[in-house]
Design an enzyme around this catalytic site. Sequence first.
Site, PDB file in Angstrom:
ATOM      1  N   LYS A  87       0.854  -1.147   0.581  1.00  0.00           N
ATOM      2  CA  LYS A  87       0.090  -0.443   0.254  1.00  0.00           C
ATOM      3  C   LYS A  87       0.719   1.122  -0.317  1.00  0.00           C
ATOM      4  O   LYS A  87       0.455   2.041  -0.204  1.00  0.00           O
ATOM      5  CB  LYS A  87      -0.872  -0.210   0.916  1.00  0.00           C
ATOM      6  CG  LYS A  87      -0.682   0.271   2.009  1.00  0.00           C
ATOM      7  CD  LYS A  87      -0.482   1.798   2.719  1.00  0.00           C
ATOM      8  CE  LYS A  87       0.323   1.115   4.066  1.00  0.00           C
ATOM      9  NZ  LYS A  87       0.966   3.048   5.229  1.00  0.00           N
ATOM     10  N   ARG A 126       2.658   9.678   4.804  1.00  0.00           N
ATOM     11  CA  ARG A 126       3.739  10.654   4.271  1.00  0.00           C
ATOM     12  C   ARG A 126       4.121  10.306   2.870  1.00  0.00           C
ATOM     13  O   ARG A 126       5.275  10.791   2.674  1.00  0.00           O
ATOM     14  CB  ARG A 126       4.701   9.402   5.304  1.00  0.00           C
ATOM     15  CG  ARG A 126       4.376  10.077   6.512  1.00  0.00           C
ATOM     16  CD  ARG A 126       5.196   9.546   7.927  1.00  0.00           C
ATOM     17  NE  ARG A 126       4.967   7.753   7.914  1.00  0.00           N
ATOM     18  CZ  ARG A 126       5.720   7.333   8.606  1.00  0.00           C
ATOM     19  NH1 ARG A 126       6.721   7.793   9.777  1.00  0.00           N
ATOM     20  NH2 ARG A 126       5.461   6.649   8.472  1.00  0.00           N
TER      21      ARG A 126
HETATM   22  P1  NAD Z   1       9.415   6.801  11.390  1.00  0.00           P
HETATM   23  O1  NAD Z   1       9.395   6.262   9.648  1.00  0.00           O
HETATM   24  O2  NAD Z   1       8.825   7.795  11.840  1.00  0.00           O
HETATM   25  O3  NAD Z   1      11.016   7.073  11.943  1.00  0.00           O
HETATM   26  C1  NAD Z   1      11.955   7.544  12.677  1.00  0.00           C
HETATM   27  C2  NAD Z   1      11.962   6.362  13.525  1.00  0.00           C
HETATM   28  O4  NAD Z   1      12.987   5.487  12.877  1.00  0.00           O
HETATM   29  C3  NAD Z   1      11.892   6.440  14.825  1.00  0.00           C
HETATM   30  O5  NAD Z   1      11.035   6.075  16.310  1.00  0.00           O
HETATM   31  C4  NAD Z   1      14.238   6.664  15.341  1.00  0.00           C
HETATM   32  O6  NAD Z   1      13.711   6.360  16.287  1.00  0.00           O
HETATM   33  C5  NAD Z   1      13.814   5.464  14.161  1.00  0.00           C
HETATM   34  N1  NAD Z   1      15.229   5.438  14.197  1.00  0.00           N
HETATM   35  C6  NAD Z   1      16.076   6.035  13.260  1.00  0.00           C
HETATM   36  N2  NAD Z   1      17.404   5.508  12.778  1.00  0.00           N
HETATM   37  C7  NAD Z   1      17.661   4.667  13.522  1.00  0.00           C
HETATM   38  C8  NAD Z   1      18.409   3.667  13.439  1.00  0.00           C
HETATM   39  N3  NAD Z   1      19.416   3.938  12.500  1.00  0.00           N
HETATM   40  N4  NAD Z   1      18.300   2.430  13.614  1.00  0.00           N
HETATM   41  C9  NAD Z   1      16.710   2.679  14.066  1.00  0.00           C
HETATM   42  N5  NAD Z   1      15.910   2.883  14.644  1.00  0.00           N
HETATM   43  C10 NAD Z   1      15.772   4.118  13.509  1.00  0.00           C
HETATM   44  O7  NAD Z   1       8.269   5.072  11.743  1.00  0.00           O
HETATM   45  P2  NAD Z   1       7.652   4.825  12.160  1.00  0.00           P
HETATM   46  O8  NAD Z   1       6.868   5.412  11.521  1.00  0.00           O
HETATM   47  O9  NAD Z   1       7.301   5.190  13.567  1.00  0.00           O
HETATM   48  O10 NAD Z   1       7.613   3.706  11.603  1.00  0.00           O
HETATM   49  C11 NAD Z   1       8.075   2.036  12.316  1.00  0.00           C
HETATM   50  C12 NAD Z   1       7.440   0.920  11.013  1.00  0.00           C
HETATM   51  O11 NAD Z   1       5.857   0.955  11.443  1.00  0.00           O
HETATM   52  C13 NAD Z   1       7.375   1.066   9.701  1.00  0.00           C
HETATM   53  O12 NAD Z   1       7.455  -0.081   8.771  1.00  0.00           O
HETATM   54  C14 NAD Z   1       5.974   1.864   9.617  1.00  0.00           C
HETATM   55  O13 NAD Z   1       5.638   1.598   7.947  1.00  0.00           O
HETATM   56  C15 NAD Z   1       4.689   1.265  10.632  1.00  0.00           C
HETATM   57  N6  NAD Z   1       4.047   1.792  10.771  1.00  0.00           N
HETATM   58  C16 NAD Z   1       4.085   3.538  10.835  1.00  0.00           C
HETATM   59  C17 NAD Z   1       2.926   3.851  11.279  1.00  0.00           C
HETATM   60  C18 NAD Z   1       2.870   5.449  10.896  1.00  0.00           C
HETATM   61  O14 NAD Z   1       1.928   6.067  10.248  1.00  0.00           O
HETATM   62  N7  NAD Z   1       3.966   6.398  11.597  1.00  0.00           N
HETATM   63  C19 NAD Z   1       1.627   3.807  11.166  1.00  0.00           C
HETATM   64  C20 NAD Z   1       1.948   1.992  10.736  1.00  0.00           C
HETATM   65  C21 NAD Z   1       2.860   1.350  11.265  1.00  0.00           C
HETATM   66  P1  13P Z   2       2.379   6.450   5.399  1.00  0.00           P
HETATM   67  O1  13P Z   2       3.944   5.879   6.112  1.00  0.00           O
HETATM   68  O2  13P Z   2       2.640   6.655   4.634  1.00  0.00           O
HETATM   69  O3  13P Z   2       2.345   7.259   6.682  1.00  0.00           O
HETATM   70  O4  13P Z   2       1.673   5.025   6.357  1.00  0.00           O
HETATM   71  C1  13P Z   2       0.948   5.623   7.497  1.00  0.00           C
HETATM   72  C2  13P Z   2      -0.348   4.249   8.077  1.00  0.00           C
HETATM   73  O5  13P Z   2       1.001   3.210   7.623  1.00  0.00           O
HETATM   74  C3  13P Z   2      -0.859   4.604   8.318  1.00  0.00           C
HETATM   75  O6  13P Z   2      -1.442   3.404   8.830  1.00  0.00           O
END
Ligand code: NAD
Ligand code: 13P
Length: 311
Positions: free
Chosen positions: A174, A238
């Site tokens: 997605k 994002r």
């Molecule tokens: P992000 O994209 O906001 O990235 C920042 C995170 O990465 C921070 O927690 C940071 O501490 C960590 N980071 C940075 N450098 C790093 C390194 N060298 N080693 C390890 N960690 C490091 O992260 P996120 O949004 O928390 O996404 C994490 C996972 O969760 C992804 O797979 C994303 O797709 C999934 N996710 C995110 C969202 C959302 O809305 N943010 C929602 C559902 C799922």
């Molecule tokens: P993005 O990483 O594109 O922000 O998507 C967040 C997400 O996974 C919402 O379910």
Amino acid sequence: MWVYEEVVNGQKLTEIINTQHENIKYLPGYKLPENIVAVPDIVEAVKGATVLVFVVPHQFIRNLCKQMKSAISKRCRGISLIKGIDFNESGPLLITDIIKSELNIPISELNIPMCALSGANIANEIAAEKFCETTIGYENQEDGELMKELFHDDMFRVGLVKDVPGVQVCGALKNVIALGAGFCDALEMGNNTKSALMRIGLIEMQRFAKKYYSNVKLETFMESCGVADLITTCYGGRNRKCAEAFITTKKPWHVLEEELLNGQKLQGTTTAKDVYLTLKKDNALEEFPHMVTIYRIAFEGLPVERIVLDI
Ligand code: NAD
Ligand code: 13P
């Protein structure tokens, strides 16, 4: 909670979280419960844990598993919230399989495999306790029920599916389709066009899942991890936002990631490239015209109008 250590406003992020109970860099404006303790040393963080929740951008997972391997308890089980997929010469690799193989958890001894959680779950909306659903994929029902008990509440409703690959393929792909939605927004094509691209994207997500994981269930795509996450990401994510800016500003991806995401990571671009290379190797590009167009606009300078003309 293991936290990748960084200095924010002259102070360590873990210290800020532990004193202010807020992650002021990645989730500003939301107080964390005081029983959440940020730990910068991953070995210390995982020692003695019986459940591990993995949620980092997917490019970091291998390296982290290597670091924590020595401290993993024999009774440990895990759940991945990561939306990504990795690839090697033989094809796609699920993040849960990477975690299992990197940690070398003796699954047969434990009979507790990894689960996967994914859904329409934009982080700050969940933090604001707005209602949402999510999906947990399990291999055996007991594990799924256990994980549901850990995560489910009235405002965060968990649905269970016996389909670990399906949940993860949805979560990874997605992000690619969301790039296409961002291109469409840059063209100011409107809602009907974006819906058409999302529908076609969903079909290609299913096709990809079936091609590489024959046991994937098509019903999984009707769960929160499928169609609902596709909708939320294509409107509020994002990946969509950066893809729109990629066209309107003409800046490269790494600059947009830096300027727009404040340290957060773009997942869709790496996945789009990996998917394209895998399909090319397997002579399957023609079966996935939409994802190929997205890749070519993102990386080969294909004019953005082709997102619609190639339908
Ligand atoms: P992000 O994209 O906001 O990235 C920042 C995170 O990465 C921070 O927690 C940071 O501490 C960590 N980071 C940075 N450098 C790093 C390194 N060298 N080693 C390890 N960690 C490091 O992260 P996120 O949004 O928390 O996404 C994490 C996972 O969760 C992804 O797979 C994303 O797709 C999934 N996710 C995110 C969202 C959302 O809305 N943010 C929602 C559902 C799922
Ligand atoms: P993005 O990483 O594109 O922000 O998507 C967040 C997400 O996974 C919402 O379910």
